[in-house]
Motif scaffolding. Sequence first.
Motif: not given
Length: 295
Positions: A170-175, A177-184
């Motif tokens: 769960g923590k890895l999935r949330r991390r 998503e955060v990195v994905k938003q930064r990349l976007a």
Amino acid sequence: AAANLPPPPPLRRKKAVGQEGMNAAFYIDRRKSKVWNYYTKLGDAYVECNVCKKQLSFHNSTTTMREHLVRKHSMRNTLLSQLKDDRVADADDAARDNGAKRPRQTTTEGGFHPGASCSEPRSDVIVELMLEMIFRDLQPLSVVKDKGFGLLVGFLEPGFALPSPAQLAGKLRRRYEVVKQRLARYLQTAPTVVVCVELWMSQLGGTYRSVTANFIDEEWRRARCGLGTRRADGDEADFGEKLHAILSEFGLSGEVVFCVVHDAAGSAAGSRGQVEKTGGWSDLCCAARTLHLCV
């Protein structure tokens, strides 16, 4: 000086009476305290600190040894809290030497005294470092259930409770998503991108398609960002639509795509038609792949 000292004494031998009244011989190791992890015994009356090599007098008690670790080496409270029960063991040994009888101190299940709990900020840092290790070294989430890993973490941080693989997932999935938003947000700064599509096969025989975006950012640096990896089912009929869906996840429109580069020369005709039909993008086969086929 240590070479002239006599060898360490043998383990003290005691006799105990079993449940059936029979005498059974057993040994008691007086060096059972965890403080001995930091000392080496030199004969009967001296010990040597493994950290600074300082020799201390030893009189059947670890009190001086513990105080040396606190004053000279600033040992952490979380570690020293597990050494406080050594005083009970020292008192028991002194009582045995004087012939006195006293009840044993009870311990928790498994024979280990519980250590001080790890602080919440420090626990969060340890979990984040575990996640860093898992995704950088491609370790499975089940590594936290391995016995050797648990022993290592228990020694370095006795009060830390290992998370379960589900909690790490769960923590890895949330991390992610955060990195994905930064990349976007980073991709939004690119005026135009070149999309590269690569097909590769795993050791188990599965075929996958990886999509990357290549562009020059605002600081004139070449950027190569991975957008995703999907399993290739072999049907190229909807290749263009799948590619457009991946771009949409990062907020990229078809207008910023300059061309699509791929290495699937065998299906170049079908891919070109789907790419041009879906987004109106130019299609280009990888130069290295083309040269390889020519050779």
